[in-house]
Design a protein around this motif. Structure first.
Motif, PDB file in Angstrom:
ATOM      1  N   VAL A  42       0.849  -1.191   0.000  1.00 35.30           N
ATOM      2  CA  VAL A  42       0.000   0.000   0.000  1.00 35.30           C
ATOM      3  C   VAL A  42       0.888   1.247   0.000  1.00 35.30           C
ATOM      4  N   GLY A  43       1.937   1.255   0.839  1.00 37.62           N
ATOM      5  CA  GLY A  43       2.877   2.378   0.853  1.00 37.62           C
ATOM      6  C   GLY A  43       3.535   2.585  -0.495  1.00 37.62           C
ATOM      7  N   TRP A  44       3.903   1.488  -1.161  1.00 32.37           N
ATOM      8  CA  TRP A  44       4.525   1.576  -2.476  1.00 32.37           C
ATOM      9  C   TRP A  44       3.541   2.171  -3.497  1.00 32.37           C
ATOM     10  N   ALA A  45       2.279   1.734  -3.417  1.00 29.40           N
ATOM     11  CA  ALA A  45       1.268   2.258  -4.348  1.00 29.40           C
ATOM     12  C   ALA A  45       1.087   3.759  -4.131  1.00 29.40           C
ATOM     13  N   VAL A  46       1.126   4.214  -2.874  1.00 29.21           N
ATOM     14  CA  VAL A  46       1.003   5.651  -2.588  1.00 29.21           C
ATOM     15  C   VAL A  46       2.195   6.405  -3.169  1.00 29.21           C
ATOM     16  N   VAL A  47       3.398   5.862  -3.034  1.00 28.72           N
ATOM     17  CA  VAL A  47       4.583   6.470  -3.632  1.00 28.72           C
ATOM     18  C   VAL A  47       4.404   6.596  -5.141  1.00 28.72           C
ATOM     19  N   LYS A  48       3.766   5.603  -5.745  1.00 30.72           N
ATOM     20  CA  LYS A  48       3.553   5.603  -7.194  1.00 30.72           C
ATOM     21  C   LYS A  48       2.365   6.465  -7.608  1.00 30.72           C
ATOM     22  N   GLY A  49       1.690   7.130  -6.633  1.00 31.51           N
ATOM     23  CA  GLY A  49       0.631   8.074  -6.966  1.00 31.51           C
ATOM     24  C   GLY A  49      -0.777   7.610  -6.664  1.00 31.51           C
ATOM     25  N   ALA A  50      -0.947   6.463  -6.037  1.00 32.07           N
ATOM     26  CA  ALA A  50      -2.287   5.957  -5.729  1.00 32.07           C
ATOM     27  C   ALA A  50      -2.899   6.727  -4.561  1.00 32.07           C
ATOM     28  N   ASP A  51      -4.217   6.805  -4.554  1.00 25.76           N
ATOM     29  CA  ASP A  51      -4.951   7.340  -3.422  1.00 25.76           C
ATOM     30  C   ASP A  51      -4.803   6.361  -2.261  1.00 25.76           C
ATOM     31  N   PRO A  52      -4.421   6.822  -1.068  1.00 24.62           N
ATOM     32  CA  PRO A  52      -4.189   5.895   0.051  1.00 24.62           C
ATOM     33  C   PRO A  52      -5.387   5.009   0.380  1.00 24.62           C
ATOM     34  N   GLU A  53      -6.582   5.562   0.401  1.00 23.37           N
ATOM     35  CA  GLU A  53      -7.764   4.760   0.729  1.00 23.37           C
ATOM     36  C   GLU A  53      -8.073   3.743  -0.360  1.00 23.37           C
ATOM     37  N   GLU A  54      -7.910   4.147  -1.608  1.00 17.49           N
ATOM     38  CA  GLU A  54      -8.139   3.220  -2.719  1.00 17.49           C
ATOM     39  C   GLU A  54      -7.128   2.077  -2.660  1.00 17.49           C
ATOM     40  N   ALA A  55      -5.872   2.406  -2.412  1.00 20.12           N
ATOM     41  CA  ALA A  55      -4.829   1.381  -2.343  1.00 20.12           C
ATOM     42  C   ALA A  55      -5.091   0.430  -1.177  1.00 20.12           C
ATOM     43  N   ASP A  56      -5.536   0.957  -0.045  1.00 20.62           N
ATOM     44  CA  ASP A  56      -5.810   0.109   1.110  1.00 20.62           C
ATOM     45  C   ASP A  56      -6.981  -0.837   0.841  1.00 20.62           C
ATOM     46  N   GLY A  57      -7.897  -0.433  -0.017  1.00 23.38           N
ATOM     47  CA  GLY A  57      -9.045  -1.267  -0.352  1.00 23.38           C
ATOM     48  C   GLY A  57      -8.732  -2.361  -1.369  1.00 23.38           C
ATOM     49  N   MET A  58      -7.568  -2.306  -1.987  1.00 19.86           N
ATOM     50  CA  MET A  58      -7.186  -3.317  -2.984  1.00 19.86           C
ATOM     51  C   MET A  58      -6.561  -4.523  -2.281  1.00 19.86           C
ATOM     52  N   ALA A  78      -2.586  -8.858  -4.127  1.00 15.19           N
ATOM     53  CA  ALA A  78      -2.362  -9.315  -5.510  1.00 15.19           C
ATOM     54  C   ALA A  78      -2.671  -8.205  -6.513  1.00 15.19           C
ATOM     55  N   ASP A  79      -3.763  -7.450  -6.274  1.00 10.55           N
ATOM     56  CA  ASP A  79      -4.101  -6.341  -7.175  1.00 10.55           C
ATOM     57  C   ASP A  79      -3.040  -5.242  -7.122  1.00 10.55           C
ATOM     58  N   LEU A  80      -2.522  -4.960  -5.923  1.00  7.49           N
ATOM     59  CA  LEU A  80      -1.465  -3.953  -5.788  1.00  7.49           C
ATOM     60  C   LEU A  80      -0.214  -4.371  -6.553  1.00  7.49           C
ATOM     61  N   ILE A  81       0.156  -5.636  -6.417  1.00  9.37           N
ATOM     62  CA  ILE A  81       1.341  -6.138  -7.132  1.00  9.37           C
ATOM     63  C   ILE A  81       1.129  -6.056  -8.631  1.00  9.37           C
ATOM     64  N   GLU A  82      -0.061  -6.426  -9.072  1.00  5.32           N
ATOM     65  CA  GLU A  82      -0.357  -6.400 -10.512  1.00  5.32           C
ATOM     66  C   GLU A  82      -0.326  -4.977 -11.074  1.00  5.32           C
ATOM     67  N   LYS A  83      -0.914  -4.026 -10.330  1.00  6.58           N
ATOM     68  CA  LYS A  83      -1.023  -2.658 -10.837  1.00  6.58           C
ATOM     69  C   LYS A  83       0.261  -1.840 -10.636  1.00  6.58           C
ATOM     70  N   TYR A  84       0.950  -2.024  -9.486  1.00  4.69           N
ATOM     71  CA  TYR A  84       2.088  -1.168  -9.164  1.00  4.69           C
ATOM     72  C   TYR A  84       3.430  -1.883  -9.141  1.00  4.69           C
ATOM     73  N   GLY A  85       3.422  -3.189  -9.317  1.00  8.68           N
ATOM     74  CA  GLY A  85       4.669  -3.943  -9.307  1.00  8.68           C
ATOM     75  C   GLY A  85       5.292  -4.009 -10.686  1.00  8.68           C
ATOM     76  N   THR A  86       6.557  -4.365 -10.716  1.00  3.49           N
ATOM     77  CA  THR A  86       7.266  -4.567 -11.970  1.00  3.49           C
ATOM     78  C   THR A  86       6.883  -5.942 -12.501  1.00  3.49           C
ATOM     79  N   PRO A  87       6.464  -6.030 -13.756  1.00  5.13           N
ATOM     80  CA  PRO A  87       6.102  -7.340 -14.285  1.00  5.13           C
ATOM     81  C   PRO A  87       7.279  -8.323 -14.206  1.00  5.13           C
ATOM     82  N   SER A  88       6.973  -9.554 -13.859  1.00  3.66           N
ATOM     83  CA  SER A  88       8.002 -10.596 -13.788  1.00  3.66           C
ATOM     84  C   SER A  88       8.414 -10.992 -15.194  1.00  3.66           C
ATOM     85  N   PRO A  89       9.718 -11.188 -15.428  1.00  2.00           N
ATOM     86  CA  PRO A  89      10.151 -11.629 -16.743  1.00  2.00           C
ATOM     87  C   PRO A  89       9.655 -13.056 -16.990  1.00  2.00           C
ATOM     88  N   THR A  90       9.194 -13.287 -18.192  1.00  3.14           N
ATOM     89  CA  THR A  90       8.679 -14.644 -18.518  1.00  3.14           C
ATOM     90  C   THR A  90       9.612 -15.391 -19.400  1.00  3.14           C
TER      91      THR A  90
END
Length: 117
Positions: free
Chosen positions: A86-102, A105-117
Motif C-alpha cells: 500500500v505504501g509503495w502504491a502511494v509512492v507511485k501516486g495511488a490514493d491511500p484509501e483506494e490502495a488500502d481497499g485493494m 495481488a491487485d497492488l502487485i499487478e497494478k504497481y509492481g514490476t512485471p516478472s520476466p517470462t
C-alpha cells in the motif's frame, strides 16, 4: 520525555501523538492515510538526515515520485506484507484509501514490476 508530533487524520482534524506511535497509527501513516503536519496544520518538512533526531518513518504523503521517510524507496518484494505494498502504491501516486481497499495481488499487478517470462 516522549517526542510529540502532529498528524492530520482522515477527517482533517489535527491530533498530537507521542512517539513511538501505536502500531495501527504507524501503519495508517505508512499507508498515507494520515499526514504528518506542524502543530498549526501546515505541511511538515523533514529535517536533513544529519539533523534528524528520534525515529524515522514519520513523514507526509508524497507527491507522486517524491521520496518521504517511512514510505518505500524501492519496490517491495512480492512476499512483503500488504501495508508495504500500500505504501509503495502511494509512492507511485495511488490514493491511500483506494490502495488500502485493494488486495495485495491487485497492488502487485497494478504497481509492481512485471516478472520476466
Amino acid at each position: 520525555m516522549a517526542e510529540t508530533i502532529h498528524l492530520r487524520g482522515e477527517g482533517g482534524g489535527i491530533h498530537a501523538m507521542d512517539l513511538p506511535l501505536p502500531e495501527p497509527i504507524e501503519e495508517r501513516l505508512r499507508k498515507g492515510m494520515l499526514q504528518r503536519v506542524n502543530e498549526d496544520g501546515t505541511p511538515y518538512v523533514e529535517a536533513p538526515a544529519e539533523e534528524t533526531e528520534g525515529p524515522t518513518g514519520v513523514g507526509q504523503v508524497p507527491a507522486p515520485g517524491q521520496q518521504v521517510p517511512g514510505l518505500p524507496l524501492t519496490e517491495p518484494a512480492k512476499t512483503a506484507n500488504k501495508p508495504e505494498w500500500v505504501g509503495w502504491a502511494v509512492v507511485k501516486g495511488a490514493d491511500p484509501e483506494e490502495a488500502d481497499g485493494m488486495t495485495k495481488a491487485d497492488l502487485i499487478e497494478k504497481y509492481g514490476t512485471p516478472s520476466p517470462t
